[in-house]
Motif scaffolding. Structure first.
Motif, PDB file in Angstrom:
ATOM      1  N   MET A 109       0.814  -1.201   0.000  1.00  0.00           N
ATOM      2  CA  MET A 109       0.000   0.000   0.000  1.00  0.00           C
ATOM      3  C   MET A 109       0.852   1.257   0.000  1.00  0.00           C
ATOM      4  SD  MET A 109      -1.587   0.313   3.770  1.00  0.00           S
ATOM      5  CE  MET A 109      -0.509   0.358   5.161  1.00  0.00           C
ATOM      6  N   ASP A 110       2.128   1.147   0.395  1.00  0.00           N
ATOM      7  CA  ASP A 110       2.987   2.329   0.478  1.00  0.00           C
ATOM      8  C   ASP A 110       3.200   3.008  -0.861  1.00  0.00           C
ATOM      9  OD1 ASP A 110       3.340   2.057   3.172  1.00  0.00           O
ATOM     10  OD2 ASP A 110       5.250   1.024   3.021  1.00  0.00           O
ATOM     11  N   TYR A 111       3.332   2.215  -1.922  1.00  0.00           N
ATOM     12  CA  TYR A 111       3.745   2.768  -3.205  1.00  0.00           C
ATOM     13  C   TYR A 111       2.702   2.602  -4.301  1.00  0.00           C
ATOM     14  CZ  TYR A 111       8.044   2.302  -0.590  1.00  0.00           C
ATOM     15  OH  TYR A 111       8.989   2.378   0.386  1.00  0.00           O
ATOM     16  N   ASN A 112       1.530   2.124  -3.958  1.00  0.00           N
ATOM     17  CA  ASN A 112       0.503   1.859  -4.953  1.00  0.00           C
ATOM     18  C   ASN A 112      -0.674   2.798  -4.714  1.00  0.00           C
ATOM     19  OD1 ASN A 112      -1.903   0.670  -6.159  1.00  0.00           O
ATOM     20  ND2 ASN A 112      -0.589  -1.090  -6.631  1.00  0.00           N
ATOM     21  N   GLU A 113      -0.891   3.724  -5.639  1.00  0.00           N
ATOM     22  CA  GLU A 113      -1.938   4.722  -5.465  1.00  0.00           C
ATOM     23  C   GLU A 113      -3.333   4.099  -5.402  1.00  0.00           C
ATOM     24  OE1 GLU A 113      -3.603   8.844  -7.474  1.00  0.00           O
ATOM     25  OE2 GLU A 113      -1.798   7.912  -8.283  1.00  0.00           O
ATOM     26  N   VAL A 114      -3.579   3.073  -6.197  1.00  0.00           N
ATOM     27  CA  VAL A 114      -4.887   2.411  -6.191  1.00  0.00           C
ATOM     28  C   VAL A 114      -5.140   1.783  -4.829  1.00  0.00           C
ATOM     29  CG1 VAL A 114      -6.256   0.545  -7.189  1.00  0.00           C
ATOM     30  CG2 VAL A 114      -4.923   2.033  -8.683  1.00  0.00           C
ATOM     31  N   LYS A 115      -4.166   1.038  -4.319  1.00  0.00           N
ATOM     32  CA  LYS A 115      -4.327   0.408  -2.998  1.00  0.00           C
ATOM     33  C   LYS A 115      -4.483   1.452  -1.908  1.00  0.00           C
ATOM     34  CE  LYS A 115      -1.878  -3.868  -4.059  1.00  0.00           C
ATOM     35  NZ  LYS A 115      -0.721  -4.710  -3.739  1.00  0.00           N
ATOM     36  N   SER A 116      -3.762   2.541  -2.023  1.00  0.00           N
ATOM     37  CA  SER A 116      -3.865   3.624  -1.053  1.00  0.00           C
ATOM     38  C   SER A 116      -5.270   4.223  -1.046  1.00  0.00           C
ATOM     39  CB  SER A 116      -2.833   4.703  -1.376  1.00  0.00           C
ATOM     40  OG  SER A 116      -2.885   5.730  -0.445  1.00  0.00           O
ATOM     41  N   ASN A 117      -5.836   4.416  -2.232  1.00  0.00           N
ATOM     42  CA  ASN A 117      -7.199   4.958  -2.332  1.00  0.00           C
ATOM     43  C   ASN A 117      -8.234   3.978  -1.793  1.00  0.00           C
ATOM     44  OD1 ASN A 117      -6.314   7.367  -3.436  1.00  0.00           O
ATOM     45  ND2 ASN A 117      -6.512   6.627  -5.533  1.00  0.00           N
ATOM     46  N   ILE A 118      -8.034   2.701  -2.040  1.00  0.00           N
ATOM     47  CA  ILE A 118      -8.949   1.681  -1.505  1.00  0.00           C
ATOM     48  C   ILE A 118      -8.877   1.678   0.014  1.00  0.00           C
ATOM     49  CG2 ILE A 118      -9.361  -0.813  -1.319  1.00  0.00           C
ATOM     50  CD1 ILE A 118      -8.506  -0.974  -4.307  1.00  0.00           C
ATOM     51  N   LEU A 119      -7.667   1.755   0.554  1.00  0.00           N
ATOM     52  CA  LEU A 119      -7.508   1.805   2.012  1.00  0.00           C
ATOM     53  C   LEU A 119      -8.242   3.005   2.591  1.00  0.00           C
ATOM     54  CD1 LEU A 119      -6.197   0.896   4.678  1.00  0.00           C
ATOM     55  CD2 LEU A 119      -4.258   2.357   4.075  1.00  0.00           C
ATOM     56  N   GLU A 120      -8.082   4.155   1.976  1.00  0.00           N
ATOM     57  CA  GLU A 120      -8.756   5.358   2.451  1.00  0.00           C
ATOM     58  C   GLU A 120     -10.274   5.175   2.450  1.00  0.00           C
ATOM     59  OE1 GLU A 120      -9.342   9.967   1.022  1.00  0.00           O
ATOM     60  OE2 GLU A 120      -7.454   8.962   0.534  1.00  0.00           O
ATOM     61  N   ALA A 121     -10.797   4.541   1.400  1.00  0.00           N
ATOM     62  CA  ALA A 121     -12.239   4.296   1.322  1.00  0.00           C
ATOM     63  C   ALA A 121     -12.702   3.345   2.428  1.00  0.00           C
ATOM     64  CB  ALA A 121     -12.598   3.726  -0.043  1.00  0.00           C
ATOM     65  N   PHE A 122     -11.931   2.287   2.692  1.00  0.00           N
ATOM     66  CA  PHE A 122     -12.284   1.342   3.760  1.00  0.00           C
ATOM     67  C   PHE A 122     -12.288   2.013   5.125  1.00  0.00           C
ATOM     68  CE2 PHE A 122     -10.700  -2.590   1.248  1.00  0.00           C
ATOM     69  CZ  PHE A 122     -11.961  -2.798   0.728  1.00  0.00           C
ATOM     70  N   VAL A 123     -11.274   2.822   5.381  1.00  0.00           N
ATOM     71  CA  VAL A 123     -11.185   3.505   6.676  1.00  0.00           C
ATOM     72  C   VAL A 123     -12.357   4.468   6.836  1.00  0.00           C
ATOM     73  CG1 VAL A 123      -9.817   5.098   8.082  1.00  0.00           C
ATOM     74  CG2 VAL A 123      -8.685   3.232   6.870  1.00  0.00           C
ATOM     75  N   THR A 124     -12.655   5.226   5.793  1.00  0.00           N
ATOM     76  CA  THR A 124     -13.788   6.152   5.842  1.00  0.00           C
ATOM     77  C   THR A 124     -15.093   5.403   6.089  1.00  0.00           C
ATOM     78  OG1 THR A 124     -12.666   7.700   4.365  1.00  0.00           O
ATOM     79  CG2 THR A 124     -15.059   7.908   4.539  1.00  0.00           C
ATOM     80  N   PHE A 125     -15.291   4.307   5.377  1.00  0.00           N
ATOM     81  CA  PHE A 125     -16.497   3.499   5.552  1.00  0.00           C
ATOM     82  C   PHE A 125     -16.593   2.965   6.982  1.00  0.00           C
ATOM     83  CE2 PHE A 125     -18.637  -0.665   5.400  1.00  0.00           C
ATOM     84  CZ  PHE A 125     -19.895  -0.250   4.984  1.00  0.00           C
ATOM     85  N   ALA A 126     -15.496   2.424   7.508  1.00  0.00           N
ATOM     86  CA  ALA A 126     -15.501   1.871   8.870  1.00  0.00           C
ATOM     87  C   ALA A 126     -15.869   2.951   9.883  1.00  0.00           C
ATOM     88  CB  ALA A 126     -14.131   1.276   9.199  1.00  0.00           C
ATOM     89  N   LYS A 127     -15.307   4.129   9.729  1.00  0.00           N
ATOM     90  CA  LYS A 127     -15.607   5.230  10.666  1.00  0.00           C
ATOM     91  C   LYS A 127     -17.078   5.629  10.571  1.00  0.00           C
ATOM     92  CE  LYS A 127     -11.107   6.435  11.701  1.00  0.00           C
ATOM     93  NZ  LYS A 127     -10.733   5.790  12.926  1.00  0.00           N
ATOM     94  N   LYS A 128     -17.618   5.695   9.340  1.00  0.00           N
ATOM     95  CA  LYS A 128     -19.028   6.058   9.171  1.00  0.00           C
ATOM     96  C   LYS A 128     -19.955   5.004   9.769  1.00  0.00           C
ATOM     97  CE  LYS A 128     -18.688   9.170   5.281  1.00  0.00           C
ATOM     98  NZ  LYS A 128     -19.186   9.527   3.960  1.00  0.00           N
ATOM     99  N   MET A 129     -19.509   3.765   9.787  1.00  0.00           N
ATOM    100  CA  MET A 129     -20.302   2.679  10.351  1.00  0.00           C
ATOM    101  C   MET A 129     -20.040   2.503  11.851  1.00  0.00           C
ATOM    102  SD  MET A 129     -22.085   1.732   7.832  1.00  0.00           S
ATOM    103  CE  MET A 129     -22.850   0.309   8.538  1.00  0.00           C
TER     104      MET A 129
END
Length: 67
Positions: free
Chosen positions: A1-21
């Motif tokens: 995830m450190d060097y992959n923009e797609v994986k980084s964006n997916i991680l951000e989406a998961f974290v945001t979703f978890a916080k909203k839930m």
């Protein structure tokens, strides 16, 4: 995830979703200091991996608190 923009964006989406839930997020497989820093910077609640604690042999029994 450190060097992959797609994986980084997916991680951000998961974290945001978890916080909203109103859920907590656990990052697994942290093996470098850079990965740990990314986890911290992302606002992830918990992490596990070889960088944080090395496995012991034999594996200790689970305490009542951990259960």
């Amino acid at each position: 995830m450190d060097y992959n923009e797609v994986k980084s964006n997916i991680l951000e989406a998961f974290v945001t979703f978890a916080k909203k839930m109103n859920s907590e997020f656990i990052a697994g497989g942290i093996v470098t200091e850079a990965e740990l820093q990314r986890v911290i910077d992302s606002g992830i609640d918990y992490g596990e991996g070889f960088f944080i604690v090395k496995q012991s042999n034999p594996i200790p029994s689970i305490t009542e608190t951990a259960k």
